[in-house]
Write a protein that holds these residues in place. Sequence first.
Motif, PDB file in Angstrom:
ATOM      1  N   THR A  84       4.672   6.287   2.376  1.00  0.00           N
ATOM      2  CA  THR A  84       4.134   5.085   3.008  1.00  0.00           C
ATOM      3  C   THR A  84       3.803   5.396   4.447  1.00  0.00           C
ATOM      4  O   THR A  84       3.938   6.527   4.911  1.00  0.00           O
ATOM      5  CB  THR A  84       5.160   3.943   2.968  1.00  0.00           C
ATOM      6  OG1 THR A  84       6.354   4.410   3.593  1.00  0.00           O
ATOM      7  CG2 THR A  84       5.446   3.539   1.541  1.00  0.00           C
TER       8      THR A  84
ATOM      9  N   TYR B 164      -3.035   0.576  -3.984  1.00  0.00           N
ATOM     10  CA  TYR B 164      -2.286  -0.659  -3.820  1.00  0.00           C
ATOM     11  C   TYR B 164      -1.373  -0.774  -5.034  1.00  0.00           C
ATOM     12  O   TYR B 164      -1.850  -0.878  -6.157  1.00  0.00           O
ATOM     13  CB  TYR B 164      -3.257  -1.844  -3.742  1.00  0.00           C
ATOM     14  CG  TYR B 164      -2.537  -3.149  -3.527  1.00  0.00           C
ATOM     15  CD1 TYR B 164      -2.351  -4.034  -4.579  1.00  0.00           C
ATOM     16  CD2 TYR B 164      -2.031  -3.481  -2.274  1.00  0.00           C
ATOM     17  CE1 TYR B 164      -1.682  -5.225  -4.385  1.00  0.00           C
ATOM     18  CE2 TYR B 164      -1.362  -4.671  -2.074  1.00  0.00           C
ATOM     19  CZ  TYR B 164      -1.183  -5.531  -3.132  1.00  0.00           C
ATOM     20  OH  TYR B 164      -0.519  -6.700  -2.944  1.00  0.00           O
TER      21      TYR B 164
ATOM     22  N   LYS C 111      -4.856   6.781  -1.591  1.00  0.00           N
ATOM     23  CA  LYS C 111      -4.365   5.473  -1.164  1.00  0.00           C
ATOM     24  C   LYS C 111      -4.497   4.507  -2.303  1.00  0.00           C
ATOM     25  O   LYS C 111      -5.559   4.365  -2.904  1.00  0.00           O
ATOM     26  CB  LYS C 111      -5.224   4.974   0.012  1.00  0.00           C
ATOM     27  CG  LYS C 111      -4.653   5.287   1.351  1.00  0.00           C
ATOM     28  CD  LYS C 111      -5.108   4.277   2.395  1.00  0.00           C
ATOM     29  CE  LYS C 111      -4.211   4.441   3.622  1.00  0.00           C
ATOM     30  NZ  LYS C 111      -4.440   3.533   4.669  1.00  0.00           N
TER      31      LYS C 111
ATOM     32  N   CYS D  79       0.830  -1.202   0.000  1.00  0.00           N
ATOM     33  CA  CYS D  79       0.000   0.000   0.000  1.00  0.00           C
ATOM     34  C   CYS D  79       0.855   1.238   0.000  1.00  0.00           C
ATOM     35  O   CYS D  79       1.889   1.307   0.668  1.00  0.00           O
ATOM     36  CB  CYS D  79      -0.896   0.014   1.245  1.00  0.00           C
ATOM     37  SG  CYS D  79      -2.195  -1.207   1.126  1.00  0.00           S
TER      38      CYS D  79
ATOM     39  N   ARG E 109      -7.835  -0.835  -5.112  1.00  0.00           N
ATOM     40  CA  ARG E 109      -7.907  -1.801  -4.007  1.00  0.00           C
ATOM     41  C   ARG E 109      -7.073  -3.030  -4.362  1.00  0.00           C
ATOM     42  O   ARG E 109      -6.828  -3.300  -5.516  1.00  0.00           O
ATOM     43  CB  ARG E 109      -9.353  -2.253  -3.775  1.00  0.00           C
ATOM     44  CG  ARG E 109     -10.344  -1.127  -3.541  1.00  0.00           C
ATOM     45  CD  ARG E 109     -11.775  -1.631  -3.682  1.00  0.00           C
ATOM     46  NE  ARG E 109     -12.009  -2.293  -4.948  1.00  0.00           N
ATOM     47  CZ  ARG E 109     -12.974  -3.204  -5.129  1.00  0.00           C
ATOM     48  NH1 ARG E 109     -13.754  -3.536  -4.123  1.00  0.00           N
ATOM     49  NH2 ARG E 109     -13.148  -3.770  -6.305  1.00  0.00           N
ATOM     50  N   GLN E 110      -6.753  -3.755  -3.317  1.00  0.00           N
ATOM     51  CA  GLN E 110      -5.921  -4.928  -3.552  1.00  0.00           C
ATOM     52  C   GLN E 110      -6.641  -5.977  -4.377  1.00  0.00           C
ATOM     53  O   GLN E 110      -6.035  -6.702  -5.142  1.00  0.00           O
ATOM     54  CB  GLN E 110      -5.494  -5.516  -2.202  1.00  0.00           C
ATOM     55  CG  GLN E 110      -4.447  -6.584  -2.348  1.00  0.00           C
ATOM     56  CD  GLN E 110      -3.853  -6.964  -1.012  1.00  0.00           C
ATOM     57  OE1 GLN E 110      -4.150  -6.346   0.011  1.00  0.00           O
ATOM     58  NE2 GLN E 110      -3.015  -7.966  -1.010  1.00  0.00           N
TER      59      GLN E 110
END
Lengths: 124, 674
Positions: free
Chosen positions: B374, B308, B306, B291, B321-322
């Motif tokens: 991060t 991934y 944010k 992330c 998103r993951q």
Amino acid sequence: MSYIPGQPMTAVAQRIEIQKLRQGDHLILGFSIGGGIDQDPGQNPFSEDKTDKGIYVTRITPGGPADVAGLVMGDKILQVNGWDMTMVTHDQARKRLTKKKEDVVRLLVTRKSLEKAVKQSMSH
Amino acid sequence: MNNSSSHRDSDLQKKIDHEIRMRDGACKLLAACSQRDQALEAAKSLQTCSTRILAYMSELQRMKEAQVMQKVTRRSSDAGPMDDRMPCKGKVAISDLRIPLMWKDTEYFKNKGELHRCAVFCLLQLGGEIFDTDMVIVDRTLTDICFDNAIVFSDASPGFELRVELYSCCSEDDYSAGSTPRKLASKLSSSLGRSSGKKLRASMEPGPVSPVSNGGASPLLLPVPSVPGPKYHLLAHTTLTLSHVQDSFRTHDLTISGNEECSYWLPLYGSMCCRLAAQPHCMTQKMMSGCLKVKQCGADLQSWTKVYAVLKGTSLFCYHRQEDVEANVEPAFTIGINKETRIRAAEKDPQSKVQNICISNQYGGEEVTHTLTTDSREDTHRWMEAFWQHFYDMSQWKQCCDDLMKIELPSLRKPAPATPKQGSLYHEMVIESSDDLSSSVSDILARRLQELELRSQLGTSPTWMSLFEENSPKIVGRPRPCTSRLSGHSPCTPHRLPRSPVSPHRCAQMGLLSSDVSLTSDSDSHCSTSLCSHHYGWPEPSSNFPILSSSPSRLRPRTLSLDAKLSTLRGRGLGGGGVGGGGGNCHCSCQPPSSSLLGPSPISSRSPRLQHSTQTTLSCSSSTSSSSSSSNSECSHSPESSEGVPFSRPSPVRRSLRNLRARLDPRNWLQSQV
């Protein structure tokens, strides 16, 4: 005007602009040409080099457009309106001079006397 | 460290045991089999096994040595954390191997009798992996040795050395190595001819079974079983490295061992074409994922998105998103990571106390910077480490990281059909229908064959049909992509699936052609058709088609028209007797233009040169007509125009005018009034 086929040639040239004269349906320039790559160059009385197959002026109609413009008998025509005349057949040469759509022909000609004149002026 | 090495040790040991068992089996098979083909195959597997055993044993030796060395160095110096980066490994694939042959024309044309055959195969070795290709029987009807196998080595480092070895074995049916006693053998050899006796002797000598394939390996004591049967000898070898890797086909030089006297000799041209591709793991696998927060460009400083992120190949894919990664959803955006990218750690962000990572790329003339951050310092460190490793990998794998090279996984293919026994190369020539010329020829052939088929149905067929009929039961080999582009990035493969309508009749097993005309330069291209055309004794019409297709189209119309014009002019010249001068003039003028045309014009002319060629002939004939017409018109309107008289028509007006111009003789030298 030594001429070696295949080698570039330099010559002192003069530009002559001839206005065509309309006579009925024809546009005439008032001179005759001889020579061409399909002709026998040995018969050319005007050429210095008897292997020269260029186009030469063989006769000038006195008072005609060519005479007025300054063309002289014995001139070698190098270009007509930008088209090359040193490596053309006789008929091609004639055609290039007698295009009906063109009123003016701009010739690039050379003659022995030109070279002499240049040499003389250079030696002074 | 110790665990892994012992693990590898046991692995190797297992492999060695496996290979020894295989070898024993091959030996037994060789002793037992009676047919030549079987014997050759068994000998081949014997060779492979032996080479593998040798390789594994030397690997084992090296590992043991390394272990010992490590123990020594660890005691002597306290080295810190290993600073040497290891580049990532990759897959290396070699496919479409083709080795051209250079038969002498005497061998082909005069030597009609026995067919000297050799069985050949290639051994490919990279690191600890050894693969062999299928065996191919080569005789003088073959122009190239082609190996269709694609071999993939899965664990190669950038400094790999791929060793390619070509083994061959003479496969004369008469000289099957049996247990002929020596005396008899020498008697036979003295009674037979010199060359055949030599071959006999060579096939019966024991010879080494396991050749020295590892250049610097320590000599290992290996029980060399002397097995009666065909023995393979090393004919040529070469080593390929990262510098030879390219996405297209390239030609490489072979080092040939052996000479003409050996029984296993084949006249190799001396080079080898193949496609060597590499896929480093950094291009195919995910190197790093996690992330991240990406700062929006242009927006205010505090808005972070944010994402991934996945680092793979030449980009950093950022997904929302993951789960998107597995779902194959398009990433939100992609940041390019390539050799020109610059990544640096920026100063600490005042709020979060974590360093930002700035990735700068040049797009066109502009520099675009993305800022990432991060959650923790360790994460930042890990990402930076990943980036550095990625850059290192890319610097090590060099050209392989520019773009992903395709590697075709070797799929299970049907075994190749048996090569036709005997047959002239000409019977099996494929006429490629990709060029105008060849397509017309093949069309003609197709039409004729169709006619003949109809006729044969009625019962009659010409004698030459039988040539095609004997080839018809043969199956055409696997289809291969064959393009005849002159640029030459495609393989010069035999056209397995000819596109002409008579394809079932053609058997293109022979590696003939090459309609590619590319040069053999190591830099970019591969298939040497120039080889084919210069070094083979027989003509290759199809390979010449691409060369010729451009020129005849230009040359042909000229010659045709010239011929036509000459014939018409000759007829015309004879007709006009009075026009002898003009006509004769035009007649002989046809020849000079063709030669003088080739001379360059002394003054740069804007007039198109090609026009001369086609117009010359026309003007020859038209000048007769046009000048006559012009002279007619001239005379009509201007009494003075005396010049336009090319033809000495015996008319009183013209004759008098001509007399005036005696000096300028118009009979020989045309003059026109303009």
